[in-house]
Design a protein around this motif. Structure first.
Motif, mmCIF file in Angstrom:
data_model
loop_
_atom_site.group_PDB
_atom_site.id
_atom_site.type_symbol
_atom_site.label_atom_id
_atom_site.label_comp_id
_atom_site.label_asym_id
_atom_site.label_seq_id
_atom_site.Cartn_x
_atom_site.Cartn_y
_atom_site.Cartn_z
ATOM 1 N N UNK A 1 -8.687 56.765 56.652
ATOM 2 C CA UNK A 1 -8.183 56.432 55.331
ATOM 3 C C UNK A 1 -7.520 55.048 55.390
ATOM 4 N N UNK A 2 -7.688 54.281 54.338
ATOM 5 C CA UNK A 2 -7.141 52.934 54.308
ATOM 6 C C UNK A 2 -5.631 52.951 54.044
ATOM 7 N N UNK A 3 -5.029 51.838 54.344
ATOM 8 C CA UNK A 3 -3.591 51.671 54.097
ATOM 9 C C UNK A 3 -3.274 51.883 52.613
ATOM 10 N N UNK A 4 -4.134 51.387 51.750
ATOM 11 C CA UNK A 4 -3.929 51.509 50.312
ATOM 12 C C UNK A 4 -4.024 52.961 49.863
ATOM 13 N N UNK A 5 -5.013 53.691 50.389
ATOM 14 C CA UNK A 5 -5.164 55.106 50.043
ATOM 15 C C UNK A 5 -3.952 55.908 50.512
ATOM 16 N N UNK A 6 -3.472 55.601 51.709
ATOM 17 C CA UNK A 6 -2.275 56.274 52.212
ATOM 18 C C UNK A 6 -1.070 55.992 51.320
ATOM 19 N N UNK A 7 -0.961 54.770 50.826
ATOM 20 C CA UNK A 7 0.129 54.399 49.917
ATOM 21 C C UNK A 7 0.053 55.232 48.629
ATOM 22 N N UNK A 8 -1.132 55.328 48.050
ATOM 23 C CA UNK A 8 -1.314 56.086 46.810
ATOM 24 C C UNK A 8 -0.975 57.561 47.006
ATOM 25 N N UNK A 9 -1.390 58.110 48.130
ATOM 26 C CA UNK A 9 -1.104 59.519 48.418
ATOM 27 C C UNK A 9 0.381 59.726 48.678
ATOM 28 N N UNK A 10 0.979 58.828 49.446
ATOM 29 C CA UNK A 10 2.403 58.944 49.779
ATOM 30 C C UNK A 10 3.263 59.032 48.527
ATOM 31 N N UNK A 11 2.932 58.236 47.516
ATOM 32 C CA UNK A 11 3.733 58.193 46.294
ATOM 33 C C UNK A 11 3.178 59.094 45.177
ATOM 34 N N UNK A 12 2.142 59.856 45.480
ATOM 35 C CA UNK A 12 1.618 60.836 44.536
ATOM 36 C C UNK A 12 0.931 60.266 43.319
ATOM 37 N N UNK A 13 0.377 59.073 43.450
ATOM 38 C CA UNK A 13 -0.296 58.461 42.301
ATOM 39 C C UNK A 13 -1.811 58.372 42.513
ATOM 40 N N UNK A 14 -2.312 59.001 43.571
ATOM 41 C CA UNK A 14 -3.727 58.935 43.912
ATOM 42 C C UNK A 14 -4.627 59.622 42.894
ATOM 43 N N UNK A 44 5.328 49.666 38.952
ATOM 44 C CA UNK A 44 6.521 49.294 39.727
ATOM 45 C C UNK A 44 6.332 49.592 41.211
ATOM 46 N N UNK A 45 5.772 50.744 41.516
ATOM 47 C CA UNK A 45 5.517 51.090 42.920
ATOM 48 C C UNK A 45 4.557 50.095 43.564
ATOM 49 N N UNK A 46 3.474 49.767 42.869
ATOM 50 C CA UNK A 46 2.475 48.855 43.415
ATOM 51 C C UNK A 46 3.035 47.450 43.595
ATOM 52 N N UNK A 47 3.791 46.971 42.609
ATOM 53 C CA UNK A 47 4.381 45.636 42.719
ATOM 54 C C UNK A 47 5.426 45.591 43.823
ATOM 55 N N UNK A 48 6.184 46.667 43.987
ATOM 56 C CA UNK A 48 7.174 46.723 45.051
ATOM 57 C C UNK A 48 6.543 46.794 46.421
#
Length: 59
Positions: A1-14, A44-48
């Protein structure tokens, strides 16, 4: 899984945000059908997390 996908899953926005790499930039697509407050929260999450290296589109 990519770093971006992990980010989306971590914050529940996937479930309503997807990502693509275009021209060396991360481009995130947010579903327009999502509630306005969730769209704002995702932005906000993505920009941060990615700063100036991110491009966000609501589609």
């Amino acid at each position: 899984m990519s770093k971006e996908q992990n980010f989306l899953i971590k914050y529940g926005i996937h479930n309503f945000v997807s990502c693509a790499l275009e021209g060396g930039k991360n481009v995130f697509y947010i579903r327009k059908s999502e509630r306005d407050n969730m769209i704002a929260h995702a932005k906000k999450l993505l920009q941060g997390g990615y700063g100036d290296q991110v491009e966000i589109h609501v589609v």
